[in-house]
Design a protein around this motif. Structure first.
Motif, PDB file in Angstrom:
ATOM      1  N   ALA A  16      -4.534   8.725   7.145  1.00  0.00           N
ATOM      2  CA  ALA A  16      -4.182   7.661   6.431  1.00  0.00           C
ATOM      3  C   ALA A  16      -3.921   6.460   7.324  1.00  0.00           C
ATOM      4  O   ALA A  16      -4.086   5.255   6.835  1.00  0.00           O
ATOM      5  N   TRP A  64       0.813  -1.254   0.047  1.00  0.00           N
ATOM      6  CA  TRP A  64      -0.020   0.108  -0.133  1.00  0.00           C
ATOM      7  C   TRP A  64       0.806   1.236   0.106  1.00  0.00           C
ATOM      8  O   TRP A  64       1.850   1.369   0.630  1.00  0.00           O
ATOM      9  N   ASP A  65       0.594   2.330  -0.715  1.00  0.00           N
ATOM     10  CA  ASP A  65       1.151   3.577  -0.663  1.00  0.00           C
ATOM     11  C   ASP A  65       0.440   4.483   0.289  1.00  0.00           C
ATOM     12  O   ASP A  65      -0.951   4.456   0.179  1.00  0.00           O
ATOM     13  N   VAL A  66       1.010   5.039   1.089  1.00  0.00           N
ATOM     14  CA  VAL A  66       0.394   5.875   2.334  1.00  0.00           C
ATOM     15  C   VAL A  66       0.628   7.218   2.162  1.00  0.00           C
ATOM     16  O   VAL A  66       1.661   7.686   1.967  1.00  0.00           O
ATOM     17  N   PRO A  67      -0.417   8.186   2.091  1.00  0.00           N
ATOM     18  CA  PRO A  67      -0.239   9.546   2.029  1.00  0.00           C
ATOM     19  C   PRO A  67       0.191   9.939   3.211  1.00  0.00           C
ATOM     20  O   PRO A  67      -0.061   9.558   4.176  1.00  0.00           O
ATOM     21  N   ALA A  68       0.987  11.139   3.344  1.00  0.00           N
ATOM     22  CA  ALA A  68       1.657  11.860   4.375  1.00  0.00           C
ATOM     23  C   ALA A  68       0.488  12.613   5.088  1.00  0.00           C
ATOM     24  O   ALA A  68       0.820  13.678   5.369  1.00  0.00           O
ATOM     25  N   GLU A  69      -0.650  11.992   5.640  1.00  0.00           N
ATOM     26  CA  GLU A  69      -1.593  12.542   6.297  1.00  0.00           C
ATOM     27  C   GLU A  69      -1.995  11.548   7.420  1.00  0.00           C
ATOM     28  O   GLU A  69      -1.981  10.182   7.558  1.00  0.00           O
ATOM     29  N   ILE A  95       4.820   9.386   9.067  1.00  0.00           N
ATOM     30  CA  ILE A  95       4.030  10.717   8.763  1.00  0.00           C
ATOM     31  C   ILE A  95       4.598  11.834   9.531  1.00  0.00           C
ATOM     32  O   ILE A  95       4.903  12.841   8.895  1.00  0.00           O
ATOM     33  N   ASP A 151      10.173   4.587   3.899  1.00  0.00           N
ATOM     34  CA  ASP A 151       9.897   6.191   3.869  1.00  0.00           C
ATOM     35  C   ASP A 151      11.073   6.758   3.113  1.00  0.00           C
ATOM     36  O   ASP A 151      12.120   5.962   2.751  1.00  0.00           O
ATOM     37  N   ALA A 167       8.132  11.602   2.376  1.00  0.00           N
ATOM     38  CA  ALA A 167       7.462  10.837   1.531  1.00  0.00           C
ATOM     39  C   ALA A 167       8.434  10.590   0.456  1.00  0.00           C
ATOM     40  O   ALA A 167       9.602  10.762   0.170  1.00  0.00           O
ATOM     41  N   PRO A 168       8.318   9.152  -0.164  1.00  0.00           N
ATOM     42  CA  PRO A 168       7.183   8.463  -0.275  1.00  0.00           C
ATOM     43  C   PRO A 168       6.964   7.574   0.967  1.00  0.00           C
ATOM     44  O   PRO A 168       8.195   6.895   1.394  1.00  0.00           O
TER      45      PRO A 168
END
Length: 911
Positions: A799, A791-796, A835, A858, A840-841
Motif C-alpha cells: 500500500a 485515503w484509507d490505507v490497508p495494512a499491507e 503498517i 492509526d 488498523a485502521p
C-alpha cells in the motif's frame, strides 16, 4: 533633802552617770582593741601578728648565733689549752732527764697527774720514741703501746687532732720531747674534753635568754602601740574591705559631676578630681603644690587658703559661674585642712536650654512621623519633608533626588547628577534652584561630601565657607545677599541605597545650625528617605507589574487561517490584575483560544498569570485535549500554592479561572473545557446565540472534580466570544442580568471582530472598569474541501507505493509538484511504521493551508520516538529522515488512536 537636789540625791546626775559608765566603756574599748589586734582578718591583726613573728624570729636567730659562737669559742679554747699544756710539760725542767732515767714512769706518772689536775685537762700522757706509755690517766695502760702516730713527732712536728674519747668529744695535742742536744726522746700528749669547756656556755645561757626575752617584750609592746594607732585609722577593716572602700571612693570621686578639692593645713593641694581639674583648668602636676602657685582665680584661691566654712557661695572662674561649698577637716577628727566642692551653675543653665531645644526637636520628629510618607509619590513625600521642617527647624528646605528615583529605578548616578523635586520655605522667592532643575554636584561641595560619607555636612556660616559656593559662585552670592547664612546638607539613604540629598537653610533664624542640629537633620532625612524609597519601590513594582502584564498579553496575534480574531484588554483603574488571553496555533490547522483570570491584583497576580500562560503554551505543544490541559494547570496551580506557603505566604491562596477551547476548521467543531470560568457565548450565522454551558470544573488550584471537554459543532462564519468576569460583573446588577445584557450586546454587534469588540465594550462598560477586562472575539472559518485529501490505507506493505502515487497526483493538482519527493519520503516512512508497528485502521490526510500538512493516523496509542541509528544498523532511520526534511512534526492522540503529522513550508510564489 529632795531626791532631785543633786549628787547627794537618790537619783544620780547625768555627769555622775557618765563618770560611772566611763570605766565600763574603757574596758569594752580595751577588749575590742585587743580582739582587733589578735583578729587575723583585719589589717591591724595581720600587721601585729606579722611583726610579732618577725621579732620572735630575730630574737631566736640572735640567740642561736650567740650559742654557736660560744660553742666555736669553746672548741678553740680547748685546742689552745691542750697545746699549751703539752708544750709546757714537754719543756718542763727534769722531763728530759726523767725520760733517760732507769724508771721513767715512776718519776713522770705522779708529776703528770698533778699537772693535769692543775691545768684543767683530762690527761697528760708521756710516751717514748717507740710509743710506749710512761704515764696514763689509767695506770693499767702504763707500759703499753699508744695509738699516737709517732712519725710526725719524731720528725720534730707538733700535732693536734679531734676525736671522741670514752667521755665524749675531745681535743688532743702531741709535742715532741727534746734532749739538750736536740735529739727526740719521746712525746707529751694532752687532751681536753669539749664538754668541760662548754659548761661555761651553759652558765651564761640564762642571762642570754633573759636578755632575749626582754627584747621580745619591748618589741611586742612597740608593735602593739603602732598597731593600736593603725587600728584607729583603719577602724578594724580587712584588706578587701579597705581595697573595696578605696575603689568605691575613687570611682565616686572621679565620676561625680561636682569638683572636689582637698587642701592641707599648709595650703597644699592634696587631691583634685577630674571635674575640679576641668572647671579650674588645673595642670597635671597640681597635686602637691601650693594653692597660690596654681594660677587660680583670685576669689577661688582666697577661699581655699582661708579654710573657712562656705555654703553655696558663687565665684566666677574662667567664664563660668561656680557654686562653692567648703568645710574644714579638723572638726571631723581629721588633719588640718579643708574639703571644697565646686558645681558649675552655668552648665545647669545651658542644660536647661539644651533640654528645651531637645523638646523642640522631639516635636519636629513627632510631626515628621505623622506628616512624612502619607502618599506613595516621590515628589509629594519630598515636599512633606519640607513642610515638617519649615519653619520649626529651618527657613528653607530643598530636596534633590536621582532621576531614576522618579521612575522607580535604582539610582545609578546619585554622586553626579540630581534633580530638584521640592522647595519649601517661609518665602516664595528664594534664589535657590527651582523645582525640576537638573543639578550636577560639585565634588568639593557639602552635598557631594555628604553623599560620599553618608553623614550630614554642616556649613555653620556660609559667608566664611567656600566649598559650598564652588557649585555656582554667582548663585552663592545671591544666596548670601538674600540673607541665607547657615546650611546643613543631609544625604537621603535608606536600605543601603543613596537616593539623593536634603538641604536645610536658615535665613530669618539668626542663630546658625549647631552640631546638635546635625543629628536632627539626619533623622529627618532618614525618615523621609525611607518614605521616598517606599514610593520608589511602589513605582517600580507598579511599572514592573504593568510591564509584566503587557508582556503576558500577545503583542500580535499569530498567523493562522482558522479564525479571524480581535481582542481587548482594559486594566483596572488602580492596579494591574491577572486577566489574560491567548491564541495558539495547533497542528492540523486547529487553533486554541484561552482566556483566564488570576485572583488578586498587583505584581504577584501578574507573575502567577505569567507562569500559567507559559504552562498553557507548553501543555498545548503536547497536543492535549482541553480537559487534560486544565487538569495539568490545576496541578501546577496547586504546586505554586504550596511553594508560596514555603516562602512565607501561608494566607496567599493561588486561585485562577480559565476557559480553553480548540477549534478545528476541517471538522467544524470546537472542544471546550472550563475551570470555574464564565461560559463562552456563541453566535451562529443565522443569528442564534447560545452560551456554551460546558461543565464548569473548580477553579485552578482548588482540586476536586475532574474537568470535562464539551464538543460543539460550530459552522463557518460563527462568532465565538470569550471574556473575563470584569466584563459582566457589576455591583449594581445580578450576574444573570449581566449575561443577558451581554447576549443583547453581541446580537446587535455587526461587522468584523474588531467592530464587535468595540460594540460589546461600549454596551457593557460605559465607564472605566474597577476590575481587569479581557475580551476575545473569534469569527470561524472553514478549510475548503478542495484543500483536503484523505485515503484509507490497508495494512499491507504494497500500500505504500499506492499512497505515494496518489499523493503525487494530488500535489500536482495543487501545483506543489516540487514538494513531491519530500512528501512521498515522509509518507513512505510514516505509513511503513504504521503498517509494521501500529494497528488498523490506517489513514492518510493531506491539508493545504499556510503550509502543507501530512497526517498518518492509526489505531495504536503508542507514540514513536526519534533515535539515531548506528552505522551497522539497517533500520531506525525513518523518523530521523522525517525530522530532517519536515519543518516540524509531532504526535497527537485521538479517541481512536493517534495521528503523526508533519508540516512543510509552501514554496514561494514566482515573482
Amino acid at each position: 533633802m529632795s531626791r532631785f537636789a543633786g549628787p547627794a540625791g537618790l537619783l544620780p546626775s547625768r555627769k555622775s552617770s557618765r563618770e560611772a559608765a566611763a570605766p565600763a566603756r574603757r574596758g569594752r574599748r580595751k577588749g575590742e582593741s585587743i580582739r582587733s589586734l589578735l583578729n587575723p582578718h583585719s589589717v591591724v591583726g595581720k600587721l601585729f601578728i606579722l611583726q610579732l613573728v618577725v621579732v620572735l624570729l630575730l630574737s631566736g636567730g640572735a640567740l642561736a648565733i650567740l650559742v654557736l659562737t660560744l660553742q666555736r669559742q669553746s672548741t678553740h679554747d680547748a685546742e689552745h689549752r691542750s697545746l699549751a699544756v703539752a708544750e709546757g710539760f714537754a719543756n718542763a725542767p727534769g722531763v728530759a732527764a726523767a725520760m733517760k732515767s732507769r724508771n721513767p714512769p715512776a718519776i713522770l706518772q705522779p708529776v703528770a697527774s698533778a699537772a693535769a689536775a692543775r691545768a684543767g685537762v683530762d690527761y697528760i700522757g708521756v710516751v717514748n720514741r717507740d710509743g710506749i706509755r710512761y704515764t696514763a690517766s689509767t695506770p693499767a695502760l702504763i707500759g703499753k703501746r699508744s695509738s699516737i702516730d709517732m712519725a710526725p713527732l719524731l720528725a720534730g712536728r707538733t700535732t693536734q687532732a679531734h676525736d671522741t674519747g670514752a667521755l665524749g668529744p675531745r681535743v688532743r695535742a702531741e709535742v715532741p720531747i727534746r734532749d739538750t742536744d736536740g735529739r727526740i726522746l719521746g712525746a707529751v700528749g694532752a687532751g681536753v674534753r669539749i664538754a668541760s669547756i662548754s659548761h661555761q656556755v651553759g652558765e651564761q645561757l640564762p642571762a642570754l635568754l633573759g636578755i632575749t626575752g626582754g627584747a621580745v617584750v619591748l618589741a611586742t609592746a612597740g608593735t602593739a602601740l603602732l598597731s593600736r594607732r593603725l587600728l584607729r585609722q583603719t577602724r578594724g577593716m580587712g584588706p578587701a574591705e579597705i581595697t573595696r572602700m578605696y575603689e568605691h571612693h575613687d570611682a565616686v570621686l572621679h565620676a561625680a559631676r561636682e569638683g572636689v578639692l582637698i587642701v592641707d593645713g599648709e595650703h597644699r593641694l592634696l587631691l583634685a578630681n577630674d571635674e575640679a581639674r576641668r572647671l579650674l583648668d588645673l595642670p597635671l602636676d597640681a597635686e602637691g603644690r601650693q594653692v597660690t602657685e596654681l594660677d587660680l582665680p583670685p576669689a577661688i584661691a582666697e577661699l581655699l587658703v582661708s579654710c573657712r566654712v562656705a555654703s553655696d557661695e558663687v565665684r566666677p572662674a574662667g567664664g563660668r559661674v561656680l557654686a562653692v561649698n567648703q568645710r574644714p577637716t579638723e572638726q571631723y577628727g581629721g588633719l588640718p585642712g579643708s574639703v571644697t566642692t565646686l558645681r558649675d551653675s552655668t552648665e545647669l543653665q545651658q542644660t536647661a536650654g539644651r533640654a528645651q531645644a531637645a523638646q523642640d526637636r522631639l516635636k519636629v520628629l513627632y510631626h515628621a512621623g505623622t506628616g512624612i510618607g502619607t502618599t506613595l509619590d516621590v515628589a509629594r513625600t519630598a515636599r512633606e519633608l519640607g513642610e515638617v521642617a519649615v519653619p520649626a527647624f529651618a527657613d528653607f528646605v530643598t530636596v534633590d533626588v536621582a532621576e531614576g528615583i522618579l521612575r522607580g529605578d535604582d539610582p545609578a548616578d546619585t554622586a553626579n547628577t540630581l534633580r530638584r523635586v521640592a522647595t519649601v520655605g517661609v518665602r516664595q522667592d528664594p534664589p535657590l534652584w527651582p523645582d525640576g532643575t537638573r543639578i550636577r554636584l560639585h565634588p568639593d561641595g557639602p552635598q557631594a561630601a555628604g553623599l560620599a560619607t553618608g553623614h550630614a555636612v554642616r556649613e555653620a556660616e556660609l559667608r566664611e565657607g567656600t566649598a559650598w559656593a564652588a557649585q555656582d559662585a554667582e548663585r552663592a552670592r545671591r544666596i548670601i545677599d538674600y540673607g541665607i547664612h547657615s546650611l546643613i546638607s543631609a544625604p537621603l539613604h535608606a536600605r543601603g541605597v543613596v537616593l539623593g540629598v536634603a538641604c536645610f537653610w536658615r535665613s530669618q533664624k539668626p542663630e546658625p545650625f549647631e552640631q546638635d542640629d546635625v543629628a536632627l537633620a539626619e533623622e529627618l532625612a532618614t525618615r523621609a528617605a525611607v518614605s521616598i524609597d517606599n514610593a520608589r519601590r511602589y513605582t517600580r513594582e507598579h511599572a514592573m507589574a504593568v510591564t509584566l502584564q503587557r508582556s503576558l498579553l500577545p503583542a500580535s496575534l499569530p498567523e493562522q487561517n482558522a479564525l479571524d480574531v480581535a481582542y481587548r484588554y482594559l486594566p483596572a483603574h488602580q492596579s494591574v490584575g491577572g486577566d489574560w488571553f491567548d491564541v495558539i496555533p495547533l497542528s492540523g490547522t486547529r487553533v486554541a483560544l484561552v482566556v483566564g483570570d488570576v485572583v488578586g491584583h498587583g505584581l504577584h497576580a501578574a507573575a502567577t498569570m505569567g507562569r500559567l500562560r507559559t504552562a498553557v503554551h507548553n501543555f498545548a505543544a503536547l497536543e492535549l485535549t482541553p480537559d487534560e490541559i486544565l487538569g495539568r494547570l490545576d496541578e501546577l496551580a496547586d504546586r505554586i500554592d504550596r511553594s508560596e506557603d514555603a516562602y512565607g505566604y501561608p494566607d496567599e491562596v493561588i486561585g485562577a479561572t480559565c476557559v480553553y477551547a480548540i477549534y478545528d476548521p476541517v471538522e467544524r467543531r470546537c472542544g471546550i473545557a472550563r475551570a470555574g470560568h464564565l461560559p463562552p457565548l456563541l453566535r451562529r450565522p443565522d443569528g442564534t446565540l447560545e452560551f456554551l454551558d460546558a461543565p464548569a470544573g473548580p477553579p485552578l488550584g482548588i482540586g476536586g472534580s475532574p474537568f470535562v471537554t464539551t464538543d460543539v459543532e460550530v459552522p463557518g462564519g460563527s462568532t465565538l466570544l470569550l471574556y473575563t468576569d470584569g466584563l459582566v460583573e457589576d455591583r449594581g446588577r445580578d450576574i444573570d442580568e449581566s449575561l443577558d445584557l451581554l447576549r443583547t450586546a453581541l446580537s446587535g454587534a455587526t461587522g468584523d471582530p474588531e467592530r464587535v469588540c468595540g460594540s460589546v465594550l461600549a454596551a457593557m462598560l460605559p465607564h472605566h472598569p474597577e476590575d481587569d477586562v479581557a475580551l476575545l472575539v473569534a469569527r470561524t472559518r472553514v478549510l475548503p474541501p478542495e484543500h483536503i485529501a484523505r485515503w484509507d490505507v490497508p495494512a499491507e506493505p504494497t500500500a505504500v507505493g499506492m499512497i505515494r502515487t496518489e499523493v503525487a497526483g494530488r500535489l500536482a493538482e495543487w501545483d506543489l509538484a516540487e514538494l513531491g519527493f519530500t512528501t512521498e519520503l515522509i509518507l513512505s516512512e510514516l505509513v511503513t511504521n504504521a503498517i509494521r508497528h501500529a494497528d488498523a485502521p490506517i489513514g492518510v490526510r493531506l491539508l493545504l493551508d499556510r503550509k502543507l500538512i501530512c497526517e498518518v493516523s492509526d489505531g495504536s496509542s503508542t507514540s514513536p520516538h526519534l533515535r539515531y541509528a548506528t552505522a551497522t544498523e539497517e533500520g531506525g532511520r525513518g523518523l530521523f529522515l522525517v525530522d530532517q526534511v519536515a519543518e516540524r512534526w509531532g504526535t497527537r492522540y485521538t479517541a481512536g488512536g493517534k495521528v503523526i503529522w508533519a508540516e512543510q513550508p509552501l514554496p514561494a510564489a514566482p515573482a
